[in-house]
Scaffold this motif. Structure first.
Motif, PDB file in Angstrom:
ATOM      1  N   TYR A 428       0.790  -1.235   0.000  1.00 23.07           N
ATOM      2  CA  TYR A 428       0.000   0.000   0.000  1.00 23.07           C
ATOM      3  C   TYR A 428       0.823   1.285   0.000  1.00 23.07           C
ATOM      4  O   TYR A 428       0.248   2.381  -0.088  1.00 23.07           O
ATOM      5  N   TYR A 431       3.880   2.597  -4.623  1.00 22.92           N
ATOM      6  CA  TYR A 431       2.970   2.592  -5.770  1.00 22.92           C
ATOM      7  C   TYR A 431       3.673   2.317  -7.093  1.00 22.92           C
ATOM      8  O   TYR A 431       3.042   1.866  -8.048  1.00 22.92           O
ATOM      9  N   LYS A 468      -2.891   9.097  -5.781  1.00 25.04           N
ATOM     10  CA  LYS A 468      -3.793   7.992  -5.473  1.00 25.04           C
ATOM     11  C   LYS A 468      -3.229   6.708  -6.065  1.00 25.04           C
ATOM     12  O   LYS A 468      -2.898   6.641  -7.251  1.00 25.04           O
ATOM     13  N   THR A 469      -3.126   5.689  -5.224  1.00 22.27           N
ATOM     14  CA  THR A 469      -2.514   4.433  -5.673  1.00 22.27           C
ATOM     15  C   THR A 469      -3.518   3.282  -5.740  1.00 22.27           C
ATOM     16  O   THR A 469      -3.252   2.266  -6.367  1.00 22.27           O
ATOM     17  N   SER A 470      -4.660   3.432  -5.066  1.00 19.11           N
ATOM     18  CA  SER A 470      -5.736   2.439  -5.144  1.00 19.11           C
ATOM     19  C   SER A 470      -6.989   3.091  -4.566  1.00 19.11           C
ATOM     20  O   SER A 470      -6.973   4.268  -4.180  1.00 19.11           O
ATOM     21  N   ASP A 471      -8.068   2.333  -4.496  1.00 18.45           N
ATOM     22  CA  ASP A 471      -9.309   2.886  -3.953  1.00 18.45           C
ATOM     23  C   ASP A 471      -9.174   3.240  -2.471  1.00 18.45           C
ATOM     24  O   ASP A 471      -9.967   4.040  -1.953  1.00 18.45           O
TER      25      ASP A 471
END
Length: 678
Positions: A428, A431, A468-471
């Motif tokens: 997380y 990225y 932003k790297t994921s939801d």
């Protein structure tokens, strides 16, 4: 009997008598030694009076200029009356309590005592007196001209039971009639008495907690009660001349009045046994922190110990294990923070190994299914912060604890959690998947992403963006050298842990990962032209050339190459950069954004100082480390002074203490730096 026989008999009896004399002398020496040993146990405690100043009376419920004494994880504490000025009106009484849960003083004195002899009140102002805060208890002792003396000792029997032990000695020439009056009043707003009980119970208006008070070993003559005030008068008791009367008062603070017996004091133990258990425990604490402490640092070490124990809190509400809050003296610091906890745990392992373990467990109680550990947790879990976590120092804490007691069951318990947390960073917070991680957040805000570093407003993050790297995750667009150095350190420690419990294959895997990461840090994050380590841009690898603590963390974690460490050392000893009046500022003093009073933009934080000095020692720069450490102890105002609190951070140019007082991680790092082999 012949003359010869008489001579033999005399010689025999003489020898026998000598043996008897020797035996009697031996018994005398042993008995005196035992008495002296018992006294020596007390003298250890009595050698360290009043290291924190708590002789104060609150002027309002939120008067945070006043300090108090806590123990055993209590969520409330007491202070002593000053023996000058208006404080003399409270002599013989105890100040408070202060409620950490509500962050308010309940009353100037909920233990207001008056002593009567033959029907006349005895004024404490006219007595010879001693008033001290000793490690583990508060003492007030009064001696009067007629030979009567009163000694009061307030200590904690548990996290919710405070005991006031009172000895009244009649050293006069005649018997006296003694009685006591206990007044509970002067309540600040938001507190009142529930008079439906035989002995009224004090309650907070918000229902957070209740206080109950009862007198033991002294009969009750009358109780006057109202919502604002309760006065308990005892029976008259005759104290024969030359005799002592002992009684005690128990004040209980609980959050669920149905959950515990108000008046029970820890099972079948007598009050004397409870007090001696307190003395024994504190002697263990003191011996543990002083065993390897430099002579000149002993008072400082004990002050650090007291600060940590005053900030110890027991399980309450959503907090499931014991731990240390940052400061009871600052309202919002009433929970546990992750990287504070890891530092606290290392220091706690010096004197209370189980408390150290609990401090770690308390944070891992809030590890989510992905492996993330919350930033901070509170008794009210709605206040927990999941927007970000904090730098990965948990494995270091667990390893330092293990080195103290060799408890493999503890590292077996923690290894799965530590591994899950370790690899969470790579899932997380990396990225671009280049094995170099970034700080980030779970809500898309830059403020939370920077909080994750622990350096809330550090200059190095001024130009960062959030990506932003994921939801559910965002990262700063900057790979931080301190973060990756901590992750390297974790790989080494986790490999050592796994080897200890027989998982060689898994240990070898982590060791190989550590070697790869070490190469990345030393090739991409070290600038040979500057001789320093820097954060780098996630996309371009361009260095963020701000000289801050992140650049010496590779020495603490031992990821730095030796020749690189030598160059970093040059910056640390340079008076124009980091070797200030109090070393080390959180950005070099020649930086245009340096501000000696602005949180992480200049002030000295003692954890970063510890990491820097430890890093110098790791690479053999012992003389530099010693000089810089002594400079800190000499110039950081209040650190080495009796009665003065440890501060959250310090002005590097003047030494003035800044921000929160009675700050736990400062105390933790100071305690470690007082040890000869830190």
């Amino acid at each position: 009997m012949t003359v010869k026989g008489v001579k033999v008999m005399v010689q025999f009896l003489t020898k026998l008598n000598l043996y008897a004399v020797f035996y009697i002398l031996l018994l005398f020496v042993v008995s005196v030694s035992c008495c002296m040993c018992g006294r020596a146990e007390y003298s250890i405690i009595e050698s360290y009076p009043d290291l924190i100043e708590i002789k104060n009376i609150p002027r309002s419920p939120d008067d945070l200029t006043c300090r108090c004494f806590c123990d055993l994880g209590s969520w409330y504490g007491y202070a002593l009356p000053p023996d000058t000025g208006s404080g003399v009106n409270y002599l013989g009484s105890f100040v408070g309590p202060y409620s950490v849960l509500s962050q308010r003083w309940v009353s100037p004195s909920l233990l207001r005592l008056k002593f009567f002899f033959n029907g006349e009140e005895r004024s404490m102002q006219h007595a010879r007196r001693e008033i001290h805060y000793y490690p583990g208890y508060l003492l007030q002792r009064f001696e009067f001209n007629d030979g009567i003396s009163i000694e009061e000792k307030l200590f904690f029997a548990s996290s919710y039971q405070a005991v006031l032990l009172v000895d009244v000695v009649n050293g006069s020439r005649r018997d006296v009639a003694f009685s006591l009056e206990l007044t509970q009043g002067g309540l600040f707003d938001d507190f009142s008495f529930d008079t439906s009980f035989a002995i009224p119970v004090l309650k907070a208006e918000n229902g957070q907690f209740y206080f109950s008070t009862n007198i033991h070993l002294l009969g009750i003559d009358s109780i006057s009660k109202s919502a604002e005030k309760v006065v308990i008068s005892s029976d008259r008791v005759c104290i024969k001349k030359g005799r002592k009367l002992r009684f005690y008062i128990v004040q209980v603070c609980i959050t669920d009045r149905e959950s515990k017996d108000y008046m029970d004091v820890s099972g079948n133990k007598s009050v004397s046994e409870l007090f001696h258990a307190t003395v024994d425990r504190w002697n263990v604490y003191l011996k543990s922190v002083l065993r390897n402490c430099e002579r000149s640092k002993k008072e400082i070490a004990v002050k650090a110990l007291l600060t940590l124990v005053n900030n110890w809190r027991s399980p309450e509400g959503a907090i499931l294990h014991n731990g240390i809050i940052p400061s009871y003296h600052t309202g919002y610091f009433d929970g546990f923070w992750a990287w504070d906890s890891w530092k606290h745990a290392v220091a706690l392992s010096l004197f209370d190994i189980e408390l150290a373990k609990d401090q770690v467990r308390a944070m891992f109680d809030y590890q989510d299914s992905s492996g993330m550990v919350a930033d901070c947790i509170f008794a009210d879990s709605s206040r927990n912060n999941w927007r970000n976590t904090k730098p990965p120092l948990a494995a270091w804490a667990v390893w330092e604890i293990y080195k103290r007691d060799g408890d493999k069951s503890f590292i077996k318990e923690m290894i799965p959690k530590l591994l899950k947390y370790h690899y969470w960073w790579y899932r997380y917070r990396d990225y671009d998947r280049d094995l170099l991680c970034e700080y980030g957040c779970c809500d898309g805000s830059k403020v939370a992403a920077v909080w994750e570093s622990g350096m809330d407003n550090a200059v190095r993050f001024d130009s960062c963006r959030v990506v932003k790297t994921s939801d559910i995750s965002w990262s700063l667009d900057q790979e931080s050298v301190d973060l990756n150095s901590y992750l390297y350190f974790e790989k080494i420690i986790l490999a050592d842990m796994l080897n200890e419990v027989g998982f060689k294959k898994e240990a070898d895997k982590l060791a190989k990962e550590a070697a790869v990461l070490k190469n990345l840090i030393n090739t991409k994050m070290y600038d040979p032209s500057e001789g320093y380590y820097f954060d780098i841009d996630s996309e371009t690898d361009e260095m963020c050339k701000v000289f801050g603590p992140e650049g010496w963390i590779p020495l603490f974690t031992m990821v730095a190459k030796r020749e690189f460490a030598f160059r970093v050392r040059e910056h640390l000893v340079d008076c124009k950069k980091f070797n200030t009046h109090v070393p080390f500022p959180t950005v070099e003093v020649c930086n245009a954004n340096f501000d000696p009073d602005n949180y992480w933009r200049g002030p000295v934080w003692v954890d970063q100082l510890f990491f820097g000095i430890k890093g110098l020692r790791n690479y053999g720069f012992f003389d530099d480390a010693q000089i810089l450490r002594e400079k800190f102890f000499r110039n950081a105002k209040g650190v080495s002074d009796k009665g003065e609190p440890f501060r959250e951070n310090y002005n590097p140019l003047t030494g003035e203490g800044l921000y929160a007082e009675d700050f736990s991680w400062t105390a933790a790092m100071v305690l470690l730096m007082c040890q000869r082999d830190f």
